[in-house]
Design a protein around this motif. Structure first.
Motif, PDB file in Angstrom:
ATOM      1  N   LEU A  43       0.828  -1.206   0.000  1.00  0.00           N
ATOM      2  CA  LEU A  43       0.000   0.000   0.000  1.00  0.00           C
ATOM      3  C   LEU A  43       0.861   1.254   0.000  1.00  0.00           C
ATOM      4  CD1 LEU A  43      -2.748  -1.138   2.502  1.00  0.00           C
ATOM      5  CD2 LEU A  43      -3.093  -0.623   0.091  1.00  0.00           C
ATOM      6  N   ASP A  44       2.018   1.165   0.645  1.00  0.00           N
ATOM      7  CA  ASP A  44       2.943   2.295   0.680  1.00  0.00           C
ATOM      8  C   ASP A  44       3.273   2.798  -0.716  1.00  0.00           C
ATOM      9  OD1 ASP A  44       3.522   3.224   3.114  1.00  0.00           O
ATOM     10  OD2 ASP A  44       5.531   2.377   3.238  1.00  0.00           O
ATOM     11  N   SER A  45       3.569   1.864  -1.610  1.00  0.00           N
ATOM     12  CA  SER A  45       3.978   2.317  -2.944  1.00  0.00           C
ATOM     13  C   SER A  45       2.769   2.844  -3.722  1.00  0.00           C
ATOM     14  CB  SER A  45       4.708   1.213  -3.702  1.00  0.00           C
ATOM     15  OG  SER A  45       3.850   0.129  -3.869  1.00  0.00           O
ATOM     16  N   TYR A  46       1.590   2.291  -3.466  1.00  0.00           N
ATOM     17  CA  TYR A  46       0.396   2.832  -4.142  1.00  0.00           C
ATOM     18  C   TYR A  46       0.033   4.207  -3.588  1.00  0.00           C
ATOM     19  CZ  TYR A  46      -0.237  -1.656  -6.404  1.00  0.00           C
ATOM     20  OH  TYR A  46      -0.046  -2.778  -7.157  1.00  0.00           O
ATOM     21  N   GLU A  47       0.296   4.402  -2.283  1.00  0.00           N
ATOM     22  CA  GLU A  47       0.019   5.718  -1.700  1.00  0.00           C
ATOM     23  C   GLU A  47       0.893   6.761  -2.380  1.00  0.00           C
ATOM     24  OE1 GLU A  47       1.074   6.285   2.415  1.00  0.00           O
ATOM     25  OE2 GLU A  47      -0.060   8.144   2.569  1.00  0.00           O
TER      26      GLU A  47
ATOM     27  N   LYS B  69       3.408  11.704   3.240  1.00  0.00           N
ATOM     28  CA  LYS B  69       2.836  10.374   3.504  1.00  0.00           C
ATOM     29  C   LYS B  69       2.464  10.274   4.974  1.00  0.00           C
ATOM     30  CE  LYS B  69       4.484   6.750   1.183  1.00  0.00           C
ATOM     31  NZ  LYS B  69       5.452   5.795   0.642  1.00  0.00           N
ATOM     32  N   ARG B  70       1.435   9.481   5.251  1.00  0.00           N
ATOM     33  CA  ARG B  70       0.935   9.417   6.619  1.00  0.00           C
ATOM     34  C   ARG B  70       1.486   8.227   7.396  1.00  0.00           C
ATOM     35  NH1 ARG B  70      -4.150   8.535   7.536  1.00  0.00           N
ATOM     36  NH2 ARG B  70      -4.058   9.582   9.526  1.00  0.00           N
TER      37      ARG B  70
ATOM     38  N   ILE C 299       0.133   6.764  11.132  1.00  0.00           N
ATOM     39  CA  ILE C 299      -0.733   5.584  11.274  1.00  0.00           C
ATOM     40  C   ILE C 299      -0.088   4.573  12.212  1.00  0.00           C
ATOM     41  CG2 ILE C 299      -1.853   3.685  10.077  1.00  0.00           C
ATOM     42  CD1 ILE C 299      -1.785   5.465   7.570  1.00  0.00           C
ATOM     43  N   LYS C 300       1.225   4.409  12.074  1.00  0.00           N
ATOM     44  CA  LYS C 300       1.914   3.456  12.945  1.00  0.00           C
ATOM     45  C   LYS C 300       1.795   3.886  14.403  1.00  0.00           C
ATOM     46  CE  LYS C 300       5.086   0.678  10.363  1.00  0.00           C
ATOM     47  NZ  LYS C 300       6.439   0.374   9.957  1.00  0.00           N
ATOM     48  N   ARG C 301       1.889   5.181  14.643  1.00  0.00           N
ATOM     49  CA  ARG C 301       1.796   5.673  15.998  1.00  0.00           C
ATOM     50  C   ARG C 301       0.388   5.486  16.569  1.00  0.00           C
ATOM     51  NH1 ARG C 301       4.106  10.697  15.165  1.00  0.00           N
ATOM     52  NH2 ARG C 301       2.007  11.524  14.966  1.00  0.00           N
TER      53      ARG C 301
ATOM     54  N   LEU D 197     -19.358  16.746  -5.297  1.00  0.00           N
ATOM     55  CA  LEU D 197     -18.230  16.426  -4.410  1.00  0.00           C
ATOM     56  C   LEU D 197     -17.058  16.056  -5.298  1.00  0.00           C
ATOM     57  CD1 LEU D 197     -20.939  15.618  -2.744  1.00  0.00           C
ATOM     58  CD2 LEU D 197     -19.382  14.302  -1.313  1.00  0.00           C
ATOM     59  N   ARG D 198     -15.908  16.719  -5.099  1.00  0.00           N
ATOM     60  CA  ARG D 198     -14.741  16.459  -5.954  1.00  0.00           C
ATOM     61  C   ARG D 198     -13.568  15.889  -5.144  1.00  0.00           C
ATOM     62  NH1 ARG D 198     -14.780  18.861 -10.436  1.00  0.00           N
ATOM     63  NH2 ARG D 198     -16.619  20.127 -10.826  1.00  0.00           N
ATOM     64  N   VAL D 199     -12.644  15.298  -5.860  1.00  0.00           N
ATOM     65  CA  VAL D 199     -11.447  14.776  -5.198  1.00  0.00           C
ATOM     66  C   VAL D 199     -10.631  15.928  -4.638  1.00  0.00           C
ATOM     67  CG1 VAL D 199      -9.211  13.681  -5.557  1.00  0.00           C
ATOM     68  CG2 VAL D 199     -11.241  12.670  -6.552  1.00  0.00           C
ATOM     69  N   ARG D 200     -10.392  15.871  -3.337  1.00  0.00           N
ATOM     70  CA  ARG D 200      -9.566  16.926  -2.720  1.00  0.00           C
ATOM     71  C   ARG D 200      -8.410  16.334  -1.930  1.00  0.00           C
ATOM     72  NH1 ARG D 200     -14.011  20.844  -1.814  1.00  0.00           N
ATOM     73  NH2 ARG D 200     -14.329  21.572  -3.935  1.00  0.00           N
ATOM     74  N   GLY D 201      -8.436  15.008  -1.749  1.00  0.00           N
ATOM     75  CA  GLY D 201      -7.354  14.434  -0.949  1.00  0.00           C
ATOM     76  C   GLY D 201      -7.234  12.938  -1.144  1.00  0.00           C
ATOM     77  N   LEU D 202      -6.189  12.388  -0.525  1.00  0.00           N
ATOM     78  CA  LEU D 202      -5.957  10.955  -0.560  1.00  0.00           C
ATOM     79  C   LEU D 202      -5.833  10.502   0.885  1.00  0.00           C
ATOM     80  CD1 LEU D 202      -5.223   8.737  -2.827  1.00  0.00           C
ATOM     81  CD2 LEU D 202      -2.905   8.991  -1.946  1.00  0.00           C
ATOM     82  N   TYR D 203      -6.625   9.507   1.262  1.00  0.00           N
ATOM     83  CA  TYR D 203      -6.626   9.060   2.650  1.00  0.00           C
ATOM     84  C   TYR D 203      -5.945   7.706   2.746  1.00  0.00           C
ATOM     85  CZ  TYR D 203      -8.484   7.311   7.068  1.00  0.00           C
ATOM     86  OH  TYR D 203      -8.609   6.768   8.317  1.00  0.00           O
ATOM     87  N   ARG D 204      -5.054   7.569   3.720  1.00  0.00           N
ATOM     88  CA  ARG D 204      -4.352   6.310   3.889  1.00  0.00           C
ATOM     89  C   ARG D 204      -4.662   5.740   5.263  1.00  0.00           C
ATOM     90  NH1 ARG D 204       0.745   3.514   3.160  1.00  0.00           N
ATOM     91  NH2 ARG D 204       0.338   1.613   4.315  1.00  0.00           N
ATOM     92  N   SER D 205      -5.124   4.481   5.300  1.00  0.00           N
ATOM     93  CA  SER D 205      -5.333   3.822   6.593  1.00  0.00           C
ATOM     94  C   SER D 205      -4.352   2.666   6.684  1.00  0.00           C
ATOM     95  CB  SER D 205      -6.767   3.307   6.693  1.00  0.00           C
ATOM     96  OG  SER D 205      -6.913   2.167   5.882  1.00  0.00           O
ATOM     97  N   ALA D 206      -4.454   1.887   7.749  1.00  0.00           N
ATOM     98  CA  ALA D 206      -3.532   0.757   7.917  1.00  0.00           C
ATOM     99  C   ALA D 206      -3.778  -0.307   6.851  1.00  0.00           C
ATOM    100  CB  ALA D 206      -3.694   0.153   9.300  1.00  0.00           C
TER     101      ALA D 206
END
Ligand code: SF4
Length: 454
Positions: free
Chosen positions: A170-174, A191-192, A196-198, A333-342
């Protein structure tokens, strides 16, 4: 009337019928690699093995071929079954190696276990050589195998939840997504990953004292308790099992899936298409398989909507041409961000705060914890691939693949549970469970191979 004893001149050769399964097996399965694999175990003054390693493999194998559940019972069967004696290379009056010798050897020489993986691979290779495997369509499923641990031995442990199994992928796709986001919006964010790890949460887990490596399984329609899961992928031409991965019983099916498939894809003739149940329908799988040129026929997972607001996702309509969502108030509603979870990467679609402020539906659309005062929708980053796959879900070849999966996977697990010891493991620990499941799969493959040869 006294019983009359007759004296016969026979050899063990005479007593095993011509077409016996074990004769065919002996003629087909070359076990010379076992000597090779184990040679190092007995060199360097490690002492002579108390039992010939080839005989040891055969001893265990017949247990799985005939569904004999324990080594003690295998020993008893070999004593009275002439065909088993013949297969092991024992003459009529030869002493049968005791089950405790076998157990001790397995315990004392843990590196012996790589023989079981090699045996499985040799049998698959043999099946490929005999053209029983094409890689046209492979099907995956998992089944539960009871661990040697009772529920009474369980206690609660607090665990820190680890980043998901696909963290690195997922890291590389992020990273890729962030570059695209920058192109689309002109904004670049960091990158988040660290955050997320914390943030990783703590949870509780039921662990068994007797086998801490098993896992507490709780699945609808399945028994609850300490189990292992055997994940198997088979070729749907003749049902030859191509790969086996074992996990604790509380691991989701999606977790081992991609590594498991990639190993098969690397070692076995390239797989053209795969099929699986809804548990394997996760966005990343669609993308990774597409990149490898593998068609994916998966039973679609009904999407869970966890929004607290009254307006759920389906209240919004997607306009593919402009890549925007229309809300019930007719706003975009438009794309304004990219969200990364675990465990995922998502596009964030945001409504305009101004629009939402004056909107009559505001109460129904924003939940109490929407602090930003605007509605957000999350869409998996892998949506284009997922959509490409799932628009085909009613086509004949898609439905045919799902049907083949069900017939082959369920039939195979049923056969293994009924006749090849896949109901429970006797030894403890993940490695022993993997050996067990590999031997069960090997036994089934041998049965299928020999049957296919007529
Ligand atoms: S609150 Fe915002 S997103 Fe929701 S319906 Fe109103 S304008 Fe649309």
């Amino acid at each position: 009337m006294g019983m009359q004893l007759k004296l016969h001149m026979v050899t063990i050769e005479d007593l095993v019928p011509e077409g016996h399964f074990l004769r065919k097996l002996e003629a087909t399965l070359d076990l010379s690699f076992v000597q090779e694999e184990t040679a190092s175990l007995y060199s360097r003054g490690n002492g002579r093995p108390p039992i010939n390693p080839v005989m040891l493999v055969k001893y265990l194998l017949v247990g799985y071929l005939y569904g004999i559940p324990s080594e003690r019972q295998i020993e008893q069967r070999i004593q009275t079954d002439v065909a088993l004696r013949w297969y092991l290379g024992l003459d009529l009056f030869d002493r049968v190696p005791g089950h405790s010798t076998i157990s001790q050897l397995r315990k004392r020489k843990p590196s012996f276990r790589k023989v079981f993986r090699r045996l499985f691979e040799e049998v698959v290779r043999e099946c490929i050589e005999k053209v029983l495997v094409s890689g046209r369509l492979a099907a995956t499923d998992s089944t539960h195998v009871k661990a040697n641990a009772s529920r009474a031995s369980e206690y609660l442990v607090e665990m820190r939840s680890e980043p998901g199994a696909y963290w690195e992928r997922l890291d590389s796709y992020e990273e890729e997504g962030l570059q695209e986001l920058e192109k689309r919006t002109g904004h670049r964010r960091k990158k988040r990953t660290k955050q997320i790890k914390r943030d990783s949460r703590r949870s509780h887990k039921q662990v068994s004292r007797t086998d801490p490596e098993a896992g507490h399984m709780k699945r609808p329609g399945k028994p609850e308790g300490q189990y292992y899961l055997s994940h198997q992928t088979l070729d749907t031409d003749h049902g030859v099992i191509l790969g086996v991965t074992v996990t604790p019983g509380d691991v989701h099916d999606s977790v081992p899936y991609l590594d498991h498939l990639e190993q098969i894809h690397r070692d076995v003739p390239p797989i053209q298409a795969v099929t699986a149940d809804a548990a394997y329908d996760f966005p990343l799988a669609h993308r990774v398989l597409e990149e490898q040129g593998i068609s994916f026929y998966v039973r679609p997972q009904p999407s869970a909507d966890r929004t607290k607001a009254e307006f759920k996702r389906d209240a919004f309509s997607y306009d593919a041409e402009n890549d925007v969502y229309q809300c019930p108030n007719g706003k975009e509603l438009r794309v304004r961000g990219l969200y990364r979870s675990a465990s995922g990467v998502y596009w964030e679609y945001w409504a305009d705060r101004e629009d939402c402020r004056s909107c009559p539906f505001r109460e129904k659309c924003l939940s109490e914890n929407d602090q930003r005062g605007a509605r957000r929708l999350l869409d998996t980053y892998f949506r284009p691939t997922v959509r490409r796959h799932l628009t085909r879900q009613n086509e004949p070849d898609y439905l045919d693949a799902l049907r083949k999966r069900q017939v082959w996977c369920e039939g195979t697990f049923a056969a293994q549970k009924w006749g090849h010891n896949l109901t429970r493991v006797l030894r403890r620990g993940l490695e022993a469970a993997e050996d067990h499941c590999l031997l069960s799969a090997t036994a089934l493959n041998l049965k299928r191979m020999i049957r296919c040869m007529g």
